[in-house]
Scaffold this active site. Structure first.
Site, PDB file in Angstrom:
ATOM      1  N   ARG A  77     -49.465  48.476  40.783  1.00  0.00           N
ATOM      2  CA  ARG A  77     -48.833  49.073  41.964  1.00  0.00           C
ATOM      3  C   ARG A  77     -49.519  48.595  43.241  1.00  0.00           C
ATOM      4  O   ARG A  77     -48.892  48.414  44.275  1.00  0.00           O
ATOM      5  CB  ARG A  77     -48.901  50.614  41.891  1.00  0.00           C
ATOM      6  CG  ARG A  77     -47.940  51.211  40.893  1.00  0.00           C
ATOM      7  CD  ARG A  77     -48.134  52.718  40.788  1.00  0.00           C
ATOM      8  NE  ARG A  77     -49.319  53.075  40.023  1.00  0.00           N
ATOM      9  CZ  ARG A  77     -49.745  54.324  39.831  1.00  0.00           C
ATOM     10  NH1 ARG A  77     -49.092  55.336  40.391  1.00  0.00           N
ATOM     11  NH2 ARG A  77     -50.815  54.575  39.109  1.00  0.00           N
TER      12      ARG A  77
ATOM     13  N   CYS B 198     -54.958  50.960  42.671  1.00  0.00           N
ATOM     14  CA  CYS B 198     -54.144  52.023  42.076  1.00  0.00           C
ATOM     15  C   CYS B 198     -54.826  52.465  40.793  1.00  0.00           C
ATOM     16  O   CYS B 198     -56.003  52.812  40.813  1.00  0.00           O
ATOM     17  CB  CYS B 198     -52.705  51.571  41.854  1.00  0.00           C
ATOM     18  SG  CYS B 198     -52.518  50.153  40.771  1.00  0.00           S
TER      19      CYS B 198
END
Lengths: 279, 99
Positions: free
Chosen positions: A238, A233
Protein backbone atom coordinates in the site's frame (compact mmCIF):
# COMPACT_ATOMS: atom_id res chain seq x y z
CA UNK A 1 8.02 14.12 -15.56
CA UNK A 2 4.29 14.46 -15.95
CA UNK A 3 1.34 12.29 -15.05
CA UNK A 4 1.07 11.03 -18.65
CA UNK A 5 4.61 9.64 -18.45
CA UNK A 6 3.81 7.34 -15.54
CA UNK A 7 0.07 6.72 -15.59
CA UNK A 8 -1.98 5.59 -18.58
CA UNK A 9 -5.74 5.63 -19.01
CA UNK A 10 -7.79 2.55 -19.90
CA UNK A 11 -8.56 4.19 -23.27
CA UNK A 12 -4.86 4.58 -24.02
CA UNK A 13 -4.27 1.00 -22.94
CA UNK A 14 -7.05 -0.30 -25.15
CA UNK A 15 -5.61 1.55 -28.14
CA UNK A 16 -2.15 0.14 -27.49
CA UNK A 17 -2.85 -3.51 -26.78
CA UNK A 18 -1.08 -4.55 -29.97
CA UNK A 19 1.53 -1.83 -30.12
CA UNK A 20 5.00 -3.22 -30.59
CA UNK A 21 7.32 -2.45 -27.69
CA UNK A 22 4.52 -2.17 -25.12
CA UNK A 23 4.08 -5.06 -22.70
CA UNK A 24 1.11 -5.28 -20.34
CA UNK A 25 1.88 -7.04 -17.09
CA UNK A 26 -0.70 -8.05 -14.51
CA UNK A 27 0.60 -8.26 -10.96
CA UNK A 28 -1.46 -9.91 -8.29
CA UNK A 29 -0.90 -11.84 -5.17
CA UNK A 30 -3.69 -14.13 -6.26
CA UNK A 31 -2.79 -15.18 -9.80
CA UNK A 32 -6.09 -17.02 -10.20
CA UNK A 33 -7.48 -13.56 -10.95
CA UNK A 34 -5.32 -13.45 -14.08
CA UNK A 35 -6.22 -17.00 -15.01
CA UNK A 36 -9.95 -16.18 -14.90
CA UNK A 37 -9.48 -13.32 -17.33
CA UNK A 38 -6.86 -10.73 -18.15
CA UNK A 39 -6.20 -7.85 -20.51
CA UNK A 40 -5.54 -9.40 -23.93
CA UNK A 41 -1.84 -10.05 -24.39
CA UNK A 42 -0.88 -9.33 -20.79
CA UNK A 43 1.63 -11.55 -19.02
CA UNK A 44 1.38 -12.20 -15.29
CA UNK A 45 3.71 -11.75 -12.37
CA UNK A 46 3.05 -13.28 -8.99
CA UNK A 47 3.83 -10.74 -6.31
CA UNK A 48 5.00 -13.41 -3.93
CA UNK A 49 6.57 -16.23 -5.90
CA UNK A 50 8.13 -14.10 -8.65
CA UNK A 51 9.23 -11.03 -6.72
CA UNK A 52 10.12 -12.33 -3.23
CA UNK A 53 13.12 -14.44 -2.33
CA UNK A 54 11.77 -17.84 -1.26
CA UNK A 55 13.98 -18.05 1.83
CA UNK A 56 15.21 -14.66 3.01
CA UNK A 57 12.69 -11.89 3.54
CA UNK A 58 13.87 -9.72 0.65
CA UNK A 59 13.52 -9.11 -3.05
CA UNK A 60 14.83 -11.55 -5.61
CA UNK A 61 18.37 -10.51 -6.48
CA UNK A 62 19.45 -8.80 -9.68
CA UNK A 63 20.23 -12.07 -11.44
CA UNK A 64 16.85 -13.57 -10.58
CA UNK A 65 15.06 -10.40 -11.70
CA UNK A 66 16.93 -10.53 -15.00
CA UNK A 67 15.95 -14.15 -15.47
CA UNK A 68 12.33 -13.44 -14.57
CA UNK A 69 11.99 -10.62 -17.10
CA UNK A 70 13.91 -12.54 -19.75
CA UNK A 71 11.59 -15.53 -19.31
CA UNK A 72 8.53 -13.28 -19.48
CA UNK A 73 9.76 -11.85 -22.76
CA UNK A 74 10.33 -8.32 -21.50
CA UNK A 75 13.30 -6.45 -22.90
CA UNK A 76 15.11 -3.40 -21.60
CA UNK A 77 13.61 -1.19 -24.30
CA UNK A 78 10.00 -2.24 -23.74
CA UNK A 79 7.44 0.05 -22.20
CA UNK A 80 6.00 -1.97 -19.32
CA UNK A 81 2.41 -1.17 -18.34
CA UNK A 82 1.54 -2.64 -14.95
CA UNK A 83 -1.93 -3.25 -13.60
CA UNK A 84 -3.57 -5.47 -11.03
CA UNK A 85 -6.32 -6.03 -8.52
CA UNK A 86 -6.61 -4.52 -5.06
CA UNK A 87 -6.66 -0.99 -6.48
CA UNK A 88 -3.25 -1.56 -8.06
CA UNK A 89 -1.53 -2.20 -4.70
CA UNK A 90 0.70 -4.91 -6.05
CA UNK A 91 1.04 -3.29 -9.45
CA UNK A 92 2.30 -0.16 -7.70
CA UNK A 93 4.65 -2.33 -5.68
CA UNK A 94 5.92 -3.89 -8.92
CA UNK A 95 6.27 -0.41 -10.46
CA UNK A 96 8.49 0.63 -7.57
CA UNK A 97 10.37 -2.67 -7.87
CA UNK A 98 10.94 -2.22 -11.63
CA UNK A 99 12.23 1.30 -10.90
CA UNK A 100 14.50 -0.09 -8.19
CA UNK A 101 16.10 -2.37 -10.76
CA UNK A 102 16.35 0.48 -13.23
CA UNK A 103 13.71 -0.30 -15.84
CA UNK A 104 13.59 2.78 -18.02
CA UNK A 105 9.98 3.02 -19.14
CA UNK A 106 7.34 1.69 -16.78
CA UNK A 107 3.79 2.92 -16.34
CA UNK A 108 0.74 2.09 -14.27
CA UNK A 109 -2.70 1.54 -15.75
CA UNK A 110 -4.95 3.97 -13.88
CA UNK A 111 -7.60 2.10 -11.91
CA UNK A 112 -6.07 -1.31 -12.59
CA UNK A 113 -8.30 -4.33 -12.95
CA UNK A 114 -11.16 -2.70 -11.10
CA UNK A 115 -11.64 0.23 -13.45
CA UNK A 116 -11.10 -2.06 -16.44
CA UNK A 117 -13.85 -4.40 -15.19
CA UNK A 118 -16.22 -1.62 -14.13
CA UNK A 119 -15.88 -0.20 -17.65
CA UNK A 120 -16.75 -3.62 -19.06
CA UNK A 121 -13.61 -3.74 -21.18
CA UNK A 122 -12.38 -6.87 -22.93
CA UNK A 123 -10.62 -9.63 -21.04
CA UNK A 124 -9.71 -13.10 -22.18
CA UNK A 125 -8.12 -16.26 -20.85
CA UNK A 126 -5.66 -16.78 -23.72
CA UNK A 127 -2.31 -18.22 -22.79
CA UNK A 128 0.24 -15.52 -23.49
CA UNK A 129 3.78 -16.43 -24.35
CA UNK A 130 6.39 -14.01 -25.56
CA UNK A 131 9.77 -14.93 -26.99
CA UNK A 132 12.37 -14.83 -24.25
CA UNK A 133 14.79 -11.94 -24.07
CA UNK A 134 18.12 -11.24 -22.49
CA UNK A 135 17.21 -8.66 -19.87
CA UNK A 136 19.87 -6.68 -18.01
CA UNK A 137 18.92 -5.04 -14.71
CA UNK A 138 20.73 -2.21 -12.92
CA UNK A 139 22.07 -2.43 -9.38
CA UNK A 140 19.20 -1.73 -6.93
CA UNK A 141 18.49 2.00 -6.58
CA UNK A 142 18.32 2.38 -2.80
CA UNK A 143 17.44 6.07 -3.14
CA UNK A 144 13.82 4.88 -3.25
CA UNK A 145 14.03 2.09 -0.65
CA UNK A 146 14.20 2.75 3.10
CA UNK A 147 15.64 0.34 5.67
CA UNK A 148 14.84 0.07 9.36
CA UNK A 149 17.63 2.13 10.89
CA UNK A 150 16.92 4.91 8.45
CA UNK A 151 13.30 4.87 9.54
CA UNK A 152 14.19 5.10 13.22
CA UNK A 153 16.57 7.96 12.41
CA UNK A 154 13.76 9.71 10.53
CA UNK A 155 11.55 9.97 13.63
CA UNK A 156 10.89 13.65 14.20
CA UNK A 157 13.08 14.76 11.29
CA UNK A 158 11.71 13.43 7.99
CA UNK A 159 8.11 13.03 6.90
CA UNK A 160 6.96 9.57 7.91
CA UNK A 161 3.71 8.69 6.20
CA UNK A 162 1.78 5.75 7.59
CA UNK A 163 -0.68 4.81 4.86
CA UNK A 164 -2.60 2.15 6.77
CA UNK A 165 -6.21 2.52 7.87
CA UNK A 166 -6.82 4.65 10.99
CA UNK A 167 -7.57 1.59 13.13
CA UNK A 168 -4.25 0.01 12.15
CA UNK A 169 -2.46 3.30 12.83
CA UNK A 170 -3.99 3.68 16.28
CA UNK A 171 -3.20 0.11 17.20
CA UNK A 172 -6.82 -1.05 17.38
CA UNK A 173 -6.28 -3.71 14.72
CA UNK A 174 -3.19 -5.40 13.25
CA UNK A 175 -4.13 -5.92 9.60
CA UNK A 176 -6.61 -4.68 7.01
CA UNK A 177 -10.19 -5.47 7.90
CA UNK A 178 -10.75 -8.12 5.26
CA UNK A 179 -8.12 -10.38 6.81
CA UNK A 180 -7.97 -12.49 9.95
CA UNK A 181 -6.32 -10.56 12.74
CA UNK A 182 -3.73 -13.11 13.73
CA UNK A 183 -0.44 -11.18 13.72
CA UNK A 184 1.70 -11.39 16.83
CA UNK A 185 3.80 -8.22 16.63
CA UNK A 186 3.03 -5.05 18.55
CA UNK A 187 0.34 -2.71 17.24
CA UNK A 188 0.69 1.03 16.77
CA UNK A 189 2.72 3.37 14.57
CA UNK A 190 6.14 4.99 14.30
CA UNK A 191 6.32 8.13 16.47
CA UNK A 192 5.85 11.38 14.51
CA UNK A 193 4.24 9.56 11.55
CA UNK A 194 1.34 11.18 9.74
CA UNK A 195 -1.60 8.91 9.00
CA UNK A 196 -2.76 9.35 5.41
CA UNK A 197 -4.47 6.12 4.37
CA UNK A 198 -3.48 5.07 0.84
CA UNK A 199 -7.16 5.03 -0.08
CA UNK A 200 -7.36 8.82 0.21
CA UNK A 201 -5.11 9.03 -2.84
CA UNK A 202 -7.57 7.02 -4.93
CA UNK A 203 -11.09 7.42 -6.19
CA UNK A 204 -13.74 4.80 -5.59
CA UNK A 205 -13.04 3.22 -9.00
CA UNK A 206 -9.36 2.78 -8.17
CA UNK A 207 -8.03 5.68 -10.29
CA UNK A 208 -5.65 8.17 -8.71
CA UNK A 209 -6.97 11.53 -7.60
CA UNK A 210 -5.84 14.64 -9.48
CA UNK A 211 -2.47 16.19 -8.71
CA UNK A 212 -4.21 19.19 -7.13
CA UNK A 213 -6.29 16.94 -4.87
CA UNK A 214 -3.23 14.89 -3.92
CA UNK A 215 -1.16 17.96 -3.10
CA UNK A 216 -4.01 19.33 -0.96
CA UNK A 217 -4.42 15.95 0.77
CA UNK A 218 -0.80 15.60 1.88
CA UNK A 219 -0.49 19.31 2.63
CA UNK A 220 -3.52 19.22 4.91
CA UNK A 221 -2.12 16.16 6.67
CA UNK A 222 1.03 18.11 7.53
CA UNK A 223 3.51 16.76 5.02
CA UNK A 224 6.44 19.18 4.78
CA UNK A 225 7.44 19.39 1.10
CA UNK A 226 10.89 20.68 2.02
CA UNK A 227 11.75 17.45 3.83
CA UNK A 228 12.49 13.93 2.70
CA UNK A 229 9.67 11.42 3.05
CA UNK A 230 9.39 7.73 3.94
CA UNK A 231 6.12 5.89 3.36
CA UNK A 232 5.20 2.64 5.07
CA UNK A 233 2.24 0.34 5.64
CA UNK A 234 2.14 -3.27 6.81
CA UNK A 235 4.12 -5.14 4.18
CA UNK A 236 5.08 -2.37 1.77
CA UNK A 237 2.54 -2.64 -1.03
CA UNK A 238 0.00 0.00 0.00
CA UNK A 239 2.92 2.34 0.70
CA UNK A 240 4.14 1.70 -2.87
CA UNK A 241 0.83 3.15 -3.99
CA UNK A 242 1.46 6.29 -1.91
CA UNK A 243 5.13 6.37 -2.98
CA UNK A 244 3.83 6.45 -6.56
CA UNK A 245 1.51 9.36 -5.74
CA UNK A 246 4.23 11.36 -3.97
CA UNK A 247 7.27 10.57 -6.10
CA UNK A 248 5.89 9.85 -9.56
CA UNK A 249 2.71 11.95 -9.73
CA UNK A 250 3.58 14.91 -7.51
CA UNK A 251 7.29 14.74 -8.29
CA UNK A 252 8.60 15.13 -4.72
CA UNK A 253 12.27 14.34 -5.04
CA UNK A 254 13.34 12.37 -1.97
CA UNK A 255 10.64 9.81 -1.26
CA UNK A 256 11.37 6.27 -0.13
CA UNK A 257 9.20 3.24 0.40
CA UNK A 258 9.91 1.29 3.58
CA UNK A 259 8.96 -2.20 2.42
CA UNK A 260 9.81 -3.80 5.75
CA UNK A 261 6.92 -1.69 7.03
CA UNK A 262 4.95 -2.54 10.14
CA UNK A 263 5.57 -6.29 10.06
CA UNK A 264 9.26 -5.50 10.51
CA UNK A 265 9.08 -2.33 12.57
CA UNK A 266 6.42 -3.61 14.98
CA UNK A 267 8.61 -6.62 15.76
CA UNK A 268 11.87 -4.77 16.47
CA UNK A 269 13.07 -5.02 20.05
CA UNK A 270 13.24 -1.57 21.57
CA UNK A 271 11.98 0.43 18.59
CA UNK A 272 9.80 3.33 19.72
CA UNK A 273 6.07 2.91 19.10
CA UNK A 274 3.20 5.28 19.58
CA UNK A 275 -0.40 4.22 20.16
CA UNK A 276 -3.65 6.04 19.49
CA UNK A 277 -4.79 8.41 16.79
CA UNK A 278 -3.52 11.95 16.39
CA UNK A 279 -5.60 15.04 16.78
CA UNK B 1 -0.80 -11.03 3.24
CA UNK B 2 -2.90 -8.15 2.06
CA UNK B 3 -4.55 -9.93 -0.87
CA UNK B 4 -8.18 -10.66 -0.25
CA UNK B 5 -8.70 -14.33 0.48
CA UNK B 6 -11.30 -16.19 -1.51
CA UNK B 7 -14.70 -15.04 -0.40
CA UNK B 8 -16.88 -17.81 0.96
CA UNK B 9 -19.50 -18.10 3.63
CA UNK B 10 -17.25 -20.49 5.50
CA UNK B 11 -14.91 -18.76 7.90
CA UNK B 12 -11.20 -19.52 7.89
CA UNK B 13 -10.09 -22.18 10.39
CA UNK B 14 -9.36 -20.69 13.77
CA UNK B 15 -11.83 -17.84 13.44
CA UNK B 16 -13.10 -17.29 16.97
CA UNK B 17 -16.43 -15.48 16.87
CA UNK B 18 -16.16 -14.76 20.57
CA UNK B 19 -13.17 -12.57 19.68
CA UNK B 20 -13.54 -11.56 16.01
CA UNK B 21 -16.10 -9.25 14.49
CA UNK B 22 -17.05 -10.61 11.09
CA UNK B 23 -19.32 -8.81 8.63
CA UNK B 24 -20.61 -11.07 5.89
CA UNK B 25 -23.30 -11.15 3.22
CA UNK B 26 -24.27 -11.35 -0.42
CA UNK B 27 -24.43 -8.77 -3.21
CA UNK B 28 -27.51 -9.15 -5.40
CA UNK B 29 -29.21 -7.47 -8.30
CA UNK B 30 -32.90 -8.21 -8.88
CA UNK B 31 -32.59 -11.05 -6.39
CA UNK B 32 -29.68 -12.73 -8.21
CA UNK B 33 -26.23 -12.99 -6.60
CA UNK B 34 -23.53 -10.92 -8.30
CA UNK B 35 -20.02 -12.39 -8.46
CA UNK B 36 -17.03 -10.17 -9.15
CA UNK B 37 -18.51 -7.10 -7.48
CA UNK B 38 -16.13 -4.79 -5.61
CA UNK B 39 -17.27 -4.46 -2.00
CA UNK B 40 -15.91 -1.61 0.08
CA UNK B 41 -16.08 -1.41 3.86
CA UNK B 42 -16.54 2.21 4.98
CA UNK B 43 -16.24 3.28 8.62
CA UNK B 44 -18.67 5.38 10.65
CA UNK B 45 -17.37 8.59 9.01
CA UNK B 46 -17.63 7.16 5.49
CA UNK B 47 -13.88 6.59 5.21
CA UNK B 48 -12.65 3.61 3.23
CA UNK B 49 -11.38 0.73 5.34
CA UNK B 50 -11.08 -2.33 3.12
CA UNK B 51 -12.21 -3.83 -0.16
CA UNK B 52 -12.87 -7.37 -1.40
CA UNK B 53 -14.32 -8.93 -4.55
CA UNK B 54 -17.40 -11.13 -4.21
CA UNK B 55 -17.21 -14.85 -4.90
CA UNK B 56 -19.06 -16.40 -7.85
CA UNK B 57 -22.07 -16.73 -5.55
CA UNK B 58 -21.93 -13.05 -4.60
CA UNK B 59 -20.49 -13.47 -1.12
CA UNK B 60 -18.13 -11.23 0.81
CA UNK B 61 -16.81 -10.96 4.35
CA UNK B 62 -14.77 -8.55 6.41
CA UNK B 63 -12.90 -8.90 9.67
CA UNK B 64 -13.71 -5.61 11.32
CA UNK B 65 -13.86 -4.04 14.75
CA UNK B 66 -17.10 -3.32 16.60
CA UNK B 67 -18.75 -0.13 15.33
CA UNK B 68 -20.99 1.38 12.68
CA UNK B 69 -20.07 0.42 9.14
CA UNK B 70 -21.34 0.88 5.61
CA UNK B 71 -20.93 -1.80 2.97
CA UNK B 72 -20.71 -0.28 -0.52
CA UNK B 73 -20.71 -2.44 -3.64
CA UNK B 74 -19.59 -1.45 -7.17
CA UNK B 75 -20.21 -3.45 -10.30
CA UNK B 76 -20.55 -2.84 -13.99
CA UNK B 77 -24.30 -3.36 -13.51
CA UNK B 78 -24.74 -0.79 -10.74
CA UNK B 79 -23.90 0.25 -7.20
CA UNK B 80 -25.51 -0.17 -3.80
CA UNK B 81 -24.85 0.18 -0.11
CA UNK B 82 -26.14 -1.03 3.24
CA UNK B 83 -25.38 -0.06 6.85
CA UNK B 84 -24.42 -2.57 9.53
CA UNK B 85 -23.72 -2.11 13.21
CA UNK B 86 -21.50 -4.55 15.06
CA UNK B 87 -21.95 -4.15 18.80
CA UNK B 88 -19.17 -6.57 19.68
CA UNK B 89 -17.52 -9.76 18.47
CA UNK B 90 -19.62 -12.15 16.42
CA UNK B 91 -21.04 -12.70 12.95
CA UNK B 92 -23.04 -9.82 11.47
CA UNK B 93 -24.99 -10.54 8.28
CA UNK B 94 -25.58 -7.74 5.79
CA UNK B 95 -26.75 -7.96 2.17
CA UNK B 96 -26.39 -5.33 -0.54
CA UNK B 97 -28.70 -4.79 -3.50
CA UNK B 98 -27.33 -3.13 -6.64
CA UNK B 99 -29.39 -0.57 -8.53
Amino acid sequence: MSREDVLVTPDWAEQNLDTKGIVFVEVDEDTTAYDKGHIPGAVKLDWKTDLQDPVIRDFVDKGAFEKLLSDKGISNDDTVVLYGGNNNWFAAYAYWYFKLYGHRDVKLLDGGRKKWELDGRTQNTDVVSRPSTSYTAQEPDTSIRAFRQEVIDAIGSKNLVDVRAPDEFSGKIMAPAHLPQEQAQRPGHIPSALNVPWSKAANEDGTFKSDDDLRALYGAAGLDESKATIAYCRIGERSSHTWFALHELLGYSDVKNYDGSWTEYGSLVGAPIELGSKA
Amino acid sequence: MCGAPEQTQELPPGTDLSKHTVLTGTVRTAGEPVGGAFVRLLDGTGEFTAEVVTSASGQFRFFAAPGNWTIRALHQSGTGEAPVTADGPGLFPVDVTLA
